[in-house]
Write a protein that holds these residues in place. Structure first.
Motif, short mmCIF file in Angstrom:
data_model
loop_
_atom_site.label_atom_id
_atom_site.label_comp_id
_atom_site.label_asym_id
_atom_site.label_seq_id
_atom_site.Cartn_x
_atom_site.Cartn_y
_atom_site.Cartn_z
N THR A 1 0.84 -1.19 0.00
CA THR A 1 0.00 0.00 0.00
C THR A 1 0.88 1.25 0.00
OG1 THR A 1 -1.82 1.12 1.14
CG2 THR A 1 -0.16 0.03 2.51
N LEU A 2 0.29 2.40 0.29
CA LEU A 2 1.00 3.68 0.25
C LEU A 2 1.86 3.88 1.49
CD1 LEU A 2 -1.95 5.88 -1.04
CD2 LEU A 2 -0.02 5.07 -2.39
N PHE B 1 -6.57 13.27 -1.85
CA PHE B 1 -7.66 13.05 -2.80
C PHE B 1 -7.59 11.60 -3.27
CE2 PHE B 1 -6.14 17.43 -3.25
CZ PHE B 1 -7.28 18.13 -2.87
N LEU B 2 -8.76 11.03 -3.50
CA LEU B 2 -8.81 9.65 -3.96
C LEU B 2 -8.21 9.52 -5.35
CD1 LEU B 2 -9.78 6.84 -3.13
CD2 LEU B 2 -11.96 7.33 -4.25
N ALA B 3 -8.21 10.59 -6.12
CA ALA B 3 -7.66 10.54 -7.47
C ALA B 3 -6.17 10.24 -7.48
CB ALA B 3 -7.93 11.86 -8.20
N GLU B 4 -5.49 10.41 -6.36
CA GLU B 4 -4.06 10.12 -6.30
C GLU B 4 -3.78 8.64 -6.51
OE1 GLU B 4 -2.00 11.90 -2.95
OE2 GLU B 4 -3.64 13.32 -2.68
N HIS C 1 -2.33 7.11 -10.04
CA HIS C 1 -0.92 7.06 -10.42
C HIS C 1 -0.07 6.34 -9.37
CE1 HIS C 1 -1.85 9.89 -13.64
NE2 HIS C 1 -2.46 10.66 -12.75
N ALA C 2 -0.72 5.79 -8.35
CA ALA C 2 0.03 5.11 -7.30
C ALA C 2 0.38 3.69 -7.73
CB ALA C 2 -0.78 5.07 -6.00
N ARG D 1 -5.50 -1.21 -3.22
CA ARG D 1 -6.32 -0.15 -3.82
C ARG D 1 -7.78 -0.29 -3.40
NH1 ARG D 1 -4.51 2.64 -8.13
NH2 ARG D 1 -3.04 0.92 -8.54
N ARG D 2 -8.29 -1.52 -3.37
CA ARG D 2 -9.67 -1.74 -2.94
C ARG D 2 -9.86 -1.42 -1.47
NH1 ARG D 2 -13.45 -6.16 -5.66
NH2 ARG D 2 -12.80 -6.02 -7.83
#
Length: 327
Positions: A200-201, A207-210, A213-214, A221-222
């Protein structure tokens, strides 16, 4: 005792069986297989419960620690009030992320005398009594979670509970489990973060939009998307799911301990500060010495290299031509 507390199951995942049999998918996974810990069927995996369990794991441990003291006192034939005059339960634990993204706890749990580790435990404080109390408290510990869309969540530890006696030969393939071995074992898990275990990160997101590109796994992700969606619910605002979505909603400390288990963090900070002051203070001459060192040599820089010296000399004006215009 050295105990490992796991999370419950939220759906079948790819794993490596200890009996040598293949995974449910029919594959013998390698130890570094990226599929390990991911759901066999992501569409039926209970992502909502997995995220909320991480968010309540700290509260579940606190509930367990309360029940553990009760169970020990009951087996000793003491009341809760009288137990504090005879013994004390101390622990140190670390949280580790499993491949599937759920945390579990490794803990050293100890029975001390009434004043903590500085006093010996009473005669009735045996390893068998403590292990039995740990198992009973684990079964009893539960935390009521939120009710979402008509579904009530209740959180408990998983059925896989491992309790072993320190300094016995039943740990690590027959090798003796010493205090040094326990420290090294726990330190290994203390250095594993969610990003290394689950993919994970390693930082919060705004923002969820990040996520677009992760470079993370589909399973992570889910989990993050589920945490982000649940974080929008007003009744879950106290869990701060969006702020901790990168940690899969586990917001507890990776390492905690009871106050009497060992020295406190404040005492360690004071010791470090005193050591630094002693290192910065001028050295005091010992008997017979006549030199007092007040400073130390430090590196200031180097001169010109041969090439730089030649270039500098070639740019200097010839003798007697200073001030003349250049072409």
């Amino acid at each position: 005792m050295f105990a490992t507390f796991t999370a419950p199951g939220f759906g079948p995942v790819h794993n490596r069986r200890t009996d040598g049999r293949a995974c449910r998918c029919g594959t013998h996974h390698a130890q570094d297989d990226d599929a390990l810990g991911t759901p066999l069927d992501p569409d039926t995996y209970d992502y909502e419960a997995a995220v909320l369990w991480n968010a309540h794991a700290g509260a579940l441990w606190r509930r367990f620690s309360i029940y553990l003291r009760r169970e020990v006192a009951k087996r000793a034939g003491l009341t809760q009030r009288a137990f504090r005059n005879h013994a004390r339960v101390s622990f140190a634990k670390v949280a580790e992320y499993q491949k599937r993204g759920s945390v579990h706890f490794h803990a050293v749990i100890r029975l001390d005398g009434p004043e903590g580790g500085d006093t010996p435990p009473p005669a009735w404080a045996t390893g068998e009594l403590l292990a039995d109390a740990i198992r009973a408290a684990t079964r009893a510990a539960r935390v009521d979670g939120p009710e979402l869309d008509g579904r009530a969540h209740t959180f408990t530890f998983g059925r896989q509970l491992d309790v072993r006696t320190i300094r016995s030969a039943d740990f690590d393939s027959g090798q003796e489990l010493t205090e040094r071995a326990v420290a090294a074992y726990i330190a290994k898990y203390a250095t594993k973060g969610a990003e290394t275990a689950t993919g994970t990160l390693d930082r919060p997101i705004r923002f969820l939009a990040e996520l677009a590109h992760a470079r993370i796994t589909d399973h992570a992700r889910r989990l993050i998307r589920t945490a982000w969606a649940l974080g929008a619910r007003p009744e879950l605002a106290h869990l701060r799911l969006r702020a901790w979505s990168h940690m899969l909603c586990f917001r507890g400390h990776f390492s905690t301990k009871s106050r009497r288990y060992s020295t406190t963090l404040g005492a360690l900070r004071d010791a470090r500060a005193a050591w630094r002051r002693a290192q910065a203070a001028p050295a005091v001459p010992e008997n017979g010495e006549t030199t007092l060192v007040l400073a130390h040599w430090v590196f200031a820089g180097t001169g010109l290299t041969d090439g730089e010296a030649w270039l500098s000399a070639s740019l200097e004006p010839a003798p007697g031509t200073e001030g003349e215009p250049t072409t």
